[in-house]
Design a protein around this motif. Structure first.
Motif, PDB file in Angstrom:
ATOM      1  N   ASP A  54       0.840  -1.272   0.029  1.00  0.00           N
ATOM      2  CA  ASP A  54      -0.073  -0.145   0.046  1.00  0.00           C
ATOM      3  C   ASP A  54       0.935   1.223   0.211  1.00  0.00           C
ATOM      4  O   ASP A  54       0.330   2.282  -0.483  1.00  0.00           O
ATOM      5  N   CYS A  55       2.047   1.160   0.752  1.00  0.00           N
ATOM      6  CA  CYS A  55       2.717   2.403   0.608  1.00  0.00           C
ATOM      7  C   CYS A  55       3.265   2.638  -0.677  1.00  0.00           C
ATOM      8  O   CYS A  55       3.508   3.820  -1.131  1.00  0.00           O
ATOM      9  N   ILE A  57       2.228   1.671  -3.770  1.00  0.00           N
ATOM     10  CA  ILE A  57       1.142   1.984  -4.496  1.00  0.00           C
ATOM     11  C   ILE A  57       0.742   3.768  -4.162  1.00  0.00           C
ATOM     12  O   ILE A  57       0.727   4.518  -5.045  1.00  0.00           O
ATOM     13  N   GLU A  58       0.745   4.212  -2.988  1.00  0.00           N
ATOM     14  CA  GLU A  58       0.532   5.454  -2.511  1.00  0.00           C
ATOM     15  C   GLU A  58       1.865   6.417  -3.091  1.00  0.00           C
ATOM     16  O   GLU A  58       1.338   7.343  -3.860  1.00  0.00           O
ATOM     17  N   ILE A  59       2.892   5.868  -3.253  1.00  0.00           N
ATOM     18  CA  ILE A  59       3.914   6.812  -3.785  1.00  0.00           C
ATOM     19  C   ILE A  59       3.806   7.042  -5.194  1.00  0.00           C
ATOM     20  O   ILE A  59       3.746   8.016  -5.748  1.00  0.00           O
ATOM     21  N   ARG A  61       0.948   6.756  -6.799  1.00  0.00           N
ATOM     22  CA  ARG A  61      -0.228   7.475  -7.131  1.00  0.00           C
ATOM     23  C   ARG A  61      -0.060   8.834  -6.848  1.00  0.00           C
ATOM     24  O   ARG A  61      -0.452   9.718  -7.635  1.00  0.00           O
ATOM     25  N   LYS A  62       0.863   9.262  -5.838  1.00  0.00           N
ATOM     26  CA  LYS A  62       1.294  10.778  -5.515  1.00  0.00           C
ATOM     27  C   LYS A  62       1.971  11.435  -6.497  1.00  0.00           C
ATOM     28  O   LYS A  62       1.978  12.558  -6.745  1.00  0.00           O
ATOM     29  N   ASN A  63       2.860  10.414  -7.201  1.00  0.00           N
ATOM     30  CA  ASN A  63       3.834  11.245  -8.206  1.00  0.00           C
ATOM     31  C   ASN A  63       3.421  10.897  -9.828  1.00  0.00           C
ATOM     32  O   ASN A  63       4.403  11.088 -10.577  1.00  0.00           O
TER      33      ASN A  63
END
Length: 108
Positions: A54-55, A57-59, A61-63
């Motif tokens: 999840d970490c 994927i979130e990185i 997504r944010k970039n």
């Protein structure tokens, strides 16, 4: 253990790779191209523990930003046109992410 395969637009790849590296993720970067627009992408392969998926994927997504760009419309069929086709707007960018289970992992 999971394998994350992330296909990222080449305009976003630098920021995604930088952010993943800063967060301690190791990855393999492969230059690829899309089949629809035939533009450049980067495919990232990340092996990571289940709890870190999840970490990562979130990185990603944010970039990776999705944008709308105008691309030339390609005529279909065998018609010959002397009028240049009008551009069509399509969404580009962002990322496509696949997460798969890893049955076995060895680092040699």
């Amino acid at each position: 253990m999971k394998l994350i395969t992330a296909i990222v637009n080449k305009r976003d790849a630098g920021e995604v790779c930088r952010a993943l590296s800063e967060a301690g993720f190791y990855f393999t970067k492969i230059a690829t191209s899309g089949g629809f627009l035939r533009t450049g992408n980067v495919t990232l392969l990340l092996g990571t523990d289940d709890e870190k998926v999840d970490c990562a994927i979130e990185i990603i997504r944010k970039n990776s930003a999705q944008r709308v760009e105008a691309v030339p419309d390609v005529p279909h069929g065998n018609s010959v046109s002397y009028i240049p086709p009008a551009p069509v707007t399509v969404p580009v960018g962002g990322a496509t992410v696949f997460v798969t289970d890893v049955c076995r992992y060895e680092k040699m």
